[in-house]
Motif scaffolding. Sequence first.
Motif, PDB file in Angstrom:
ATOM      1  N   PHE A  25      49.793 -19.397  10.619  1.00 48.81           N
ATOM      2  CA  PHE A  25      49.725 -18.552   9.421  1.00 48.81           C
ATOM      3  C   PHE A  25      49.065 -17.219   9.769  1.00 48.81           C
ATOM      4  CE2 PHE A  25      49.995 -22.916   8.215  1.00 48.81           C
ATOM      5  CZ  PHE A  25      50.757 -22.951   7.052  1.00 48.81           C
ATOM      6  N   GLY A  26      49.691 -16.129   9.316  1.00 45.43           N
ATOM      7  CA  GLY A  26      49.138 -14.807   9.548  1.00 45.43           C
ATOM      8  C   GLY A  26      49.999 -13.745   8.888  1.00 45.43           C
ATOM      9  N   ASP A  27      49.411 -12.606   8.570  1.00 45.12           N
ATOM     10  CA  ASP A  27      50.115 -11.513   7.898  1.00 45.12           C
ATOM     11  C   ASP A  27      50.758 -10.625   8.959  1.00 45.12           C
ATOM     12  OD1 ASP A  27      50.986  -9.428   6.327  1.00 45.12           O
ATOM     13  OD2 ASP A  27      49.016  -8.943   5.488  1.00 45.12           O
ATOM     14  N   PHE A  28      51.977 -10.993   9.393  1.00 44.59           N
ATOM     15  CA  PHE A  28      52.576 -10.319  10.539  1.00 44.59           C
ATOM     16  C   PHE A  28      52.962  -8.879  10.240  1.00 44.59           C
ATOM     17  CE2 PHE A  28      56.642 -11.497   8.589  1.00 44.59           C
ATOM     18  CZ  PHE A  28      57.477 -10.461   8.949  1.00 44.59           C
ATOM     19  N   ASN A  29      53.292  -8.557   8.983  1.00 48.83           N
ATOM     20  CA  ASN A  29      53.731  -7.204   8.654  1.00 48.83           C
ATOM     21  C   ASN A  29      52.667  -6.407   7.899  1.00 48.83           C
ATOM     22  OD1 ASN A  29      53.905  -8.718   6.339  1.00 48.83           O
ATOM     23  ND2 ASN A  29      55.949  -8.021   5.748  1.00 48.83           N
ATOM     24  N   ASN A  30      51.459  -6.922   7.837  1.00 45.48           N
ATOM     25  CA  ASN A  30      50.320  -6.211   7.246  1.00 45.48           C
ATOM     26  C   ASN A  30      50.608  -5.657   5.854  1.00 45.48           C
ATOM     27  OD1 ASN A  30      48.693  -6.760   9.423  1.00 45.48           O
ATOM     28  ND2 ASN A  30      48.776  -4.702  10.305  1.00 45.48           N
ATOM     29  N   VAL A  36      46.391 -30.859  11.382  1.00 46.56           N
ATOM     30  CA  VAL A  36      45.142 -30.840  10.620  1.00 46.56           C
ATOM     31  C   VAL A  36      44.779 -29.408  10.236  1.00 46.56           C
ATOM     32  CG1 VAL A  36      43.991 -32.949  11.378  1.00 46.56           C
ATOM     33  CG2 VAL A  36      43.998 -30.978  12.881  1.00 46.56           C
ATOM     34  N   ASP A  37      44.136 -29.282   9.081  1.00 40.94           N
ATOM     35  CA  ASP A  37      43.583 -27.990   8.671  1.00 40.94           C
ATOM     36  C   ASP A  37      42.436 -28.252   7.705  1.00 40.94           C
ATOM     37  OD1 ASP A  37      43.390 -25.223   8.779  1.00 40.94           O
ATOM     38  OD2 ASP A  37      44.647 -24.928   7.016  1.00 40.94           O
ATOM     39  N   ALA A  38      41.631 -27.214   7.467  1.00 44.93           N
ATOM     40  CA  ALA A  38      40.486 -27.341   6.570  1.00 44.93           C
ATOM     41  C   ALA A  38      40.393 -26.123   5.668  1.00 44.93           C
ATOM     42  CB  ALA A  38      39.186 -27.492   7.368  1.00 44.93           C
ATOM     43  N   ALA A  39      39.963 -26.353   4.438  1.00 41.73           N
ATOM     44  CA  ALA A  39      39.691 -25.278   3.480  1.00 41.73           C
ATOM     45  C   ALA A  39      38.875 -25.861   2.331  1.00 41.73           C
ATOM     46  CB  ALA A  39      40.985 -24.656   2.946  1.00 41.73           C
ATOM     47  N   ASP A  40      38.189 -25.013   1.628  1.00 39.05           N
ATOM     48  CA  ASP A  40      37.471 -25.430   0.423  1.00 39.05           C
ATOM     49  C   ASP A  40      38.407 -25.231  -0.768  1.00 39.05           C
ATOM     50  OD1 ASP A  40      35.667 -26.030  -1.576  1.00 39.05           O
ATOM     51  OD2 ASP A  40      34.565 -24.140  -1.401  1.00 39.05           O
ATOM     52  N   TYR A  41      39.331 -26.191  -0.944  1.00 39.30           N
ATOM     53  CA  TYR A  41      40.410 -25.989  -1.910  1.00 39.30           C
ATOM     54  C   TYR A  41      39.933 -26.025  -3.355  1.00 39.30           C
ATOM     55  CZ  TYR A  41      40.604 -31.010  -3.041  1.00 39.30           C
ATOM     56  OH  TYR A  41      40.295 -32.287  -3.471  1.00 39.30           O
ATOM     57  N   ASP A  42      38.742 -26.637  -3.633  1.00 41.95           N
ATOM     58  CA  ASP A  42      38.259 -26.730  -5.009  1.00 41.95           C
ATOM     59  C   ASP A  42      37.007 -25.890  -5.251  1.00 41.95           C
ATOM     60  OD1 ASP A  42      36.583 -28.251  -3.439  1.00 41.95           O
ATOM     61  OD2 ASP A  42      36.491 -29.948  -4.820  1.00 41.95           O
ATOM     62  N   HIS A  43      36.653 -25.034  -4.294  1.00 43.06           N
ATOM     63  CA  HIS A  43      35.555 -24.077  -4.464  1.00 43.06           C
ATOM     64  C   HIS A  43      34.212 -24.742  -4.747  1.00 43.06           C
ATOM     65  CE1 HIS A  43      38.381 -20.456  -5.635  1.00 43.06           C
ATOM     66  NE2 HIS A  43      38.734 -21.049  -4.495  1.00 43.06           N
ATOM     67  N   ASP A  44      33.925 -25.858  -4.094  1.00 47.83           N
ATOM     68  CA  ASP A  44      32.624 -26.488  -4.299  1.00 47.83           C
ATOM     69  C   ASP A  44      31.664 -26.225  -3.141  1.00 47.83           C
ATOM     70  OD1 ASP A  44      33.621 -28.098  -2.294  1.00 47.83           O
ATOM     71  OD2 ASP A  44      33.326 -29.992  -3.366  1.00 47.83           O
ATOM     72  N   GLY A  45      32.109 -25.402  -2.160  1.00 46.97           N
ATOM     73  CA  GLY A  45      31.223 -25.004  -1.084  1.00 46.97           C
ATOM     74  C   GLY A  45      31.284 -25.864   0.151  1.00 46.97           C
ATOM     75  N   TRP A  46      32.215 -26.831   0.209  1.00 47.45           N
ATOM     76  CA  TRP A  46      32.342 -27.720   1.362  1.00 47.45           C
ATOM     77  C   TRP A  46      33.790 -27.711   1.838  1.00 47.45           C
ATOM     78  CZ3 TRP A  46      27.762 -29.775   3.002  1.00 47.45           C
ATOM     79  CH2 TRP A  46      26.714 -29.795   2.065  1.00 47.45           C
ATOM     80  N   HIS A  84      58.614 -39.986   2.885  1.00 47.10           N
ATOM     81  CA  HIS A  84      59.745 -40.160   3.800  1.00 47.10           C
ATOM     82  C   HIS A  84      59.616 -39.302   5.056  1.00 47.10           C
ATOM     83  CE1 HIS A  84      61.942 -42.814   1.224  1.00 47.10           C
ATOM     84  NE2 HIS A  84      62.079 -41.917   0.263  1.00 47.10           N
ATOM     85  N   TYR A  85      58.821 -38.251   4.994  1.00 47.19           N
ATOM     86  CA  TYR A  85      58.826 -37.263   6.064  1.00 47.19           C
ATOM     87  C   TYR A  85      57.871 -37.622   7.198  1.00 47.19           C
ATOM     88  CZ  TYR A  85      60.830 -34.393   2.277  1.00 47.19           C
ATOM     89  OH  TYR A  85      61.590 -33.918   1.246  1.00 47.19           O
ATOM     90  N   VAL A  86      58.255 -37.205   8.411  1.00 48.11           N
ATOM     91  CA  VAL A  86      57.333 -37.149   9.539  1.00 48.11           C
ATOM     92  C   VAL A  86      56.850 -35.697   9.593  1.00 48.11           C
ATOM     93  CG1 VAL A  86      57.027 -37.409  12.028  1.00 48.11           C
ATOM     94  CG2 VAL A  86      58.556 -38.955  10.788  1.00 48.11           C
ATOM     95  N   SER A  87      55.599 -35.481   9.272  1.00 48.51           N
ATOM     96  CA  SER A  87      55.103 -34.117   9.088  1.00 48.51           C
ATOM     97  C   SER A  87      54.157 -33.723  10.212  1.00 48.51           C
ATOM     98  CB  SER A  87      54.400 -34.000   7.735  1.00 48.51           C
ATOM     99  OG  SER A  87      55.308 -34.321   6.691  1.00 48.51           O
ATOM    100  N   TRP A  88      54.155 -32.443  10.537  1.00 49.24           N
ATOM    101  CA  TRP A  88      53.468 -31.939  11.727  1.00 49.24           C
ATOM    102  C   TRP A  88      52.557 -30.769  11.376  1.00 49.24           C
ATOM    103  CZ3 TRP A  88      54.762 -34.640  16.306  1.00 49.24           C
ATOM    104  CH2 TRP A  88      55.863 -35.497  16.198  1.00 49.24           C
ATOM    105  N   GLY A  89      52.987 -29.563  11.687  1.00 48.01           N
ATOM    106  CA  GLY A  89      52.157 -28.387  11.414  1.00 48.01           C
ATOM    107  C   GLY A  89      51.855 -28.221   9.935  1.00 48.01           C
ATOM    108  N   CYS A  90      50.645 -27.760   9.638  1.00 48.55           N
ATOM    109  CA  CYS A  90      50.232 -27.650   8.244  1.00 48.55           C
ATOM    110  C   CYS A  90      49.167 -26.572   8.122  1.00 48.55           C
ATOM    111  CB  CYS A  90      49.679 -28.987   7.732  1.00 48.55           C
ATOM    112  SG  CYS A  90      48.206 -29.561   8.620  1.00 48.55           S
ATOM    113  N   GLY A  91      48.952 -26.144   6.890  1.00 49.84           N
ATOM    114  CA  GLY A  91      47.879 -25.183   6.682  1.00 49.84           C
ATOM    115  C   GLY A  91      47.651 -24.872   5.225  1.00 49.84           C
ATOM    116  N   PHE A  92      46.385 -24.642   4.901  1.00 50.91           N
ATOM    117  CA  PHE A  92      46.024 -24.052   3.629  1.00 50.91           C
ATOM    118  C   PHE A  92      46.207 -22.534   3.742  1.00 50.91           C
ATOM    119  CE2 PHE A  92      43.354 -27.939   3.566  1.00 50.91           C
ATOM    120  CZ  PHE A  92      43.702 -28.450   2.325  1.00 50.91           C
TER     121      PHE A  92
END
Length: 613
Positions: A485-490, A361-371, A409-417
């Motif tokens: 998710f993260g910027d490992f090499n800055n 599971v993950d969350a983000a305001d993908y359409d910029h409507d404030g929710w 078809h896939y069994v999906s696990w980790g995810c992220g916006f």
Amino acid sequence: MIGRQSPKHPSHEAEENSRKLLSNRRDFLRLAGSGLLLQAGLATGLAQDIAATSRQAIPKPLSAPLGYTLHDVAEEAHLDFLQVCGGDKSKKYILETTGSGVAFIDYDNDGWPDIFLVNGATLDEAKLGRSSAGDFRSNKLFHNNRDGTFMDVTAKAGLIQSGWGQGVCVGDFDNDGFEDLFVTYWGEDVLYHNNGDGTFTEVGRKAKVAGDPGRWSTGCAFLDYDRDGKLDLLVTHYVNFSKQNAMDPGTNPYCMFKGLAVNCGPRGLMGETSTLYHNNGDGTFTDVSMKAGISKHGGFYGLGVLVADFDNDGWPDIYIASDTTASLLFMNNHDGTFREEGLLRGVAFSETGMGQAGMGVDAADYDHDGWLDIVKTNFSDEGVDLFHNDGDAAFTDVSGAAGLGNETHYVSWGCGFFDPDNDGWADLMYVSGHVYPELERIHANTSYREPRALYRNRGNAVFEEVSQLAGAAITTPSTGRGCAFGDFNNDGCVDVVINNQNEKASLLQVSRQNHNHWINITLVGTKSNRSAIGARLKCVAGSLSQIAEVRSGGSYLSQNDLRVAFGLGEKAVVDLLEIQWPSGAVDRLHNLAVDQFIRIQEGGTLTSLQNAK
């Protein structure tokens, strides 16, 4: 995992009765219109502000260049880790299928994300109660050398421990300025206190969060659910499993898949509840699961956990992805208790009212409507859910309309916006891998190793799959489980680390090919918890306005970098950065330079850390 059926559990019958009450979307909307959904109070003006400035962009053309490249650099980065989870050629029990999570954690506060990978075991090792291979089965901590490589510091850090590891989350539970680690297990859970000198001390039992050694813990997240400035802890549990109550593959019709004898479950096994621990402020926690209303809802197969403010009332809510049974949404009552409203709010089942095998599971305001919207990954033949937040945490499943409903078809696990092209619009990635290695023996349209998936946000509430454009880092079949998710090499681009089951870990480096701008923010709470977990950020650059939150846990049993990154497209200045702290305080900073890492302490004190590497 819902690839098969078994006799009904009482909770399953209750779900069917609930679905009859809300058999279609019109019934849901009728309830919403009657006000039954909107018990959480009025939303802030934040959503309206964002909707007015950046609801929709000119859609990106189909098949346009990505603006970045993706390469798996785990080997050259010296990320030498092999996850073990039961057998690789066959899996006798469901315990062997779930894999483990991974975390980005800056454990030494040097501004460079380190990586912690969770390991499992084999059935023989589990019987012995220890690893017969020394530290080979141990979780591992890799220190960031700041040059694109990592060093294994597990032993030096005091983190050598074997067992059947599952999930991980990060948070500074004692507000001493150093991020701590919580790791879930099939068995006792572990809390590692960060000593601030590069070492950790295990304090799970002392802190009273080790839990029952007979339980199977999965997802976890630190959160300040009562906003008292101290981080509490939420732990999900999967099934009541032991080798004594487990059925062998093929022993009944519900342990078959495409004619193959496979491991059994979760149907037929006793479901579980989740655990909420309240932080006492003295290094210990109290189990408040029943008092808070969390453990009143049992018989569920909990996996991924997501904590976010879905109704914009300033208080963290809890969403739990459940395998086969209904997913749960606990809304915060502001008095130390929660009410479960997943069914009412449209996130318990699929659009057609069917149970799904929720994983990540993950969350983000993908359409910029404030929710904040929700993505949830599932078992094969189910696809990925995208729940659009229509306001005040009333959701609609828009997976098909948004372009995410084609691949089942896939069994999906980790995810992220995340925003790999830094254009200011959240893209989506998830990893996959089936639970039956036995599939390698037959030729079918479903395979054990499966490709990852990458979707580009076109800016018009529709996603375009761009996996082929991304190349081998995405399309090569693997056994993905946890990802973070993260910027490992800055360098200003958010990267991805993946814990593959019974395979070596992957580190997908994003290298930009465009000139888009960005800003990366570290928040430090004072009155709020020091990790600033639960803080809401609003970033405005010209017509581009975005929101994000500092979050513990999420994805599949994993932990993203606690820093918040915003892509800014061609905008050359951040006009406004607004921070709503968990304490209720609000800081506003104006006219910030782009392409930099900054640190903001509660109260508005800003420190510029460094430009991109």
